[in-house]
Write a protein that holds these residues in place. Structure first.
Motif, mmCIF file in Angstrom:
data_model
loop_
_atom_site.group_PDB
_atom_site.id
_atom_site.type_symbol
_atom_site.label_atom_id
_atom_site.label_comp_id
_atom_site.label_asym_id
_atom_site.label_seq_id
_atom_site.Cartn_x
_atom_site.Cartn_y
_atom_site.Cartn_z
ATOM 1 N N UNK A 1 0.855 -1.187 0.000
ATOM 2 C CA UNK A 1 0.000 0.000 0.000
ATOM 3 C C UNK A 1 0.891 1.237 0.000
ATOM 4 N N UNK A 2 1.977 1.203 0.773
ATOM 5 C CA UNK A 2 2.909 2.335 0.809
ATOM 6 C C UNK A 2 3.672 2.501 -0.495
ATOM 7 N N UNK A 3 4.066 1.376 -1.088
ATOM 8 C CA UNK A 3 4.877 1.423 -2.319
ATOM 9 C C UNK A 3 4.103 1.999 -3.510
ATOM 10 N N UNK A 4 2.792 1.937 -3.473
ATOM 11 C CA UNK A 4 2.001 2.317 -4.649
ATOM 12 C C UNK A 4 1.342 3.691 -4.535
ATOM 13 N N UNK A 5 1.416 4.344 -3.362
ATOM 14 C CA UNK A 5 0.672 5.609 -3.213
ATOM 15 C C UNK A 5 1.088 6.649 -4.248
ATOM 16 N N UNK A 6 2.384 6.704 -4.572
ATOM 17 C CA UNK A 6 2.855 7.772 -5.470
ATOM 18 C C UNK A 6 2.806 7.377 -6.948
ATOM 19 N N UNK A 7 2.375 6.154 -7.255
ATOM 20 C CA UNK A 7 2.383 5.720 -8.667
ATOM 21 C C UNK A 7 1.186 6.298 -9.423
ATOM 22 N N UNK A 8 1.443 6.841 -10.617
ATOM 23 C CA UNK A 8 0.360 7.296 -11.492
ATOM 24 C C UNK A 8 -0.106 6.117 -12.343
ATOM 25 N N UNK A 9 -1.211 6.314 -13.045
ATOM 26 C CA UNK A 9 -1.702 5.267 -13.951
ATOM 27 C C UNK A 9 -0.641 4.941 -15.004
ATOM 28 N N UNK A 10 0.040 5.988 -15.476
ATOM 29 C CA UNK A 10 1.096 5.778 -16.472
ATOM 30 C C UNK A 10 2.238 4.945 -15.887
ATOM 31 N N UNK A 11 2.617 5.272 -14.647
ATOM 32 C CA UNK A 11 3.679 4.504 -13.976
ATOM 33 C C UNK A 11 3.284 3.029 -13.877
ATOM 34 N N UNK A 12 2.047 2.786 -13.467
ATOM 35 C CA UNK A 12 1.573 1.406 -13.287
ATOM 36 C C UNK A 12 1.615 0.660 -14.623
ATOM 37 N N UNK A 13 1.194 1.334 -15.677
ATOM 38 C CA UNK A 13 1.228 0.700 -16.993
ATOM 39 C C UNK A 13 2.657 0.389 -17.433
ATOM 40 N N UNK A 14 3.553 1.352 -17.241
ATOM 41 C CA UNK A 14 4.948 1.164 -17.660
ATOM 42 C C UNK A 14 5.614 0.042 -16.872
ATOM 43 N N UNK A 15 5.431 0.084 -15.560
ATOM 44 C CA UNK A 15 6.053 -0.930 -14.694
ATOM 45 C C UNK A 15 5.513 -2.318 -15.033
ATOM 46 N N UNK A 16 4.212 -2.411 -15.250
ATOM 47 C CA UNK A 16 3.596 -3.715 -15.551
ATOM 48 C C UNK A 16 4.088 -4.259 -16.884
ATOM 49 N N UNK A 17 4.242 -3.364 -17.852
ATOM 50 C CA UNK A 17 4.750 -3.795 -19.162
ATOM 51 C C UNK A 17 6.182 -4.306 -19.037
#
Ligand code: HEC
Length: 116
Positions: free
Chosen positions: A79-95
């Motif tokens: 929960x702490x690791x993801x608070x600052x992630x944007x939708x774009x960040x999540x997409x990039x990291x997942x890819x």
């Protein structure tokens, strides 16, 4: 559908369309901090309670990150690791992480059923 979910979905769709390209390159940088626990190759976590991520389906990774960020999935660390992630960040990291080679594999259903 809420506007925010739509924005997240659009960002993810464009990231996945670029998987292996720009999104994956950006994801490599953005996920450097994650490697501290999940391992530099995302296949060698630093302890047994930290999951393997390399080669996981990008949409599974994105779902997990969205749910940690929203609090729908609860884990104090993530929960702490993801608070600052944007939708774009999540997409990039997942890819990026989804495109890595890893030890994850699915067990053929028949083999699973016969051993349980
Ligand atoms: C301090 C250690 C630590 C750091 C740093 C960390 N994680 Fe995690 N991660 C964990 C632990 C522990 C879990 C298991 C949580 C649970 O049981 O839900 C986890 C779970 C996950 C999961 C769910 C996997 C699954 O199979 O459902 C994903 C995806 C994930 N982390 C991605 C990331 C990303 C991306 C980052 C960087 C932004 C990151 N993690 C940073 C420790 C960490």
């Amino acid at each position: 559908m809420k506007i925010r979910s739509l924005v997240v979905l659009l960002a993810l769709a464009s990231s996945f369309a670029n998987a292996g390209g720009d999104a994956a390159r950006a994801g490599a940088e953005k996920s450097a901090v994650c490697a501290a626990c999940h391992g530099a190759d995302f296949n060698t976590p630093v302890s047994a309670d930290i999951p393997l991520l390399a080669g996981q389906y990008p949409d599974y990774l994105a779902r997990a990150l969205i749910d940690y960020k929203s609090g729908a999935r609860k884990n104090p660390v993530m929960n702490g690791q993801t608070t600052a992630l944007s939708a774009q960040d999540i997409g990039d990291i997942s890819a990026y992480i989804g495109g890595l080679r890893g030890k994850l594999k699915s067990i053929p259903l028949q083999r699973f059923l016969s051993s349980n």
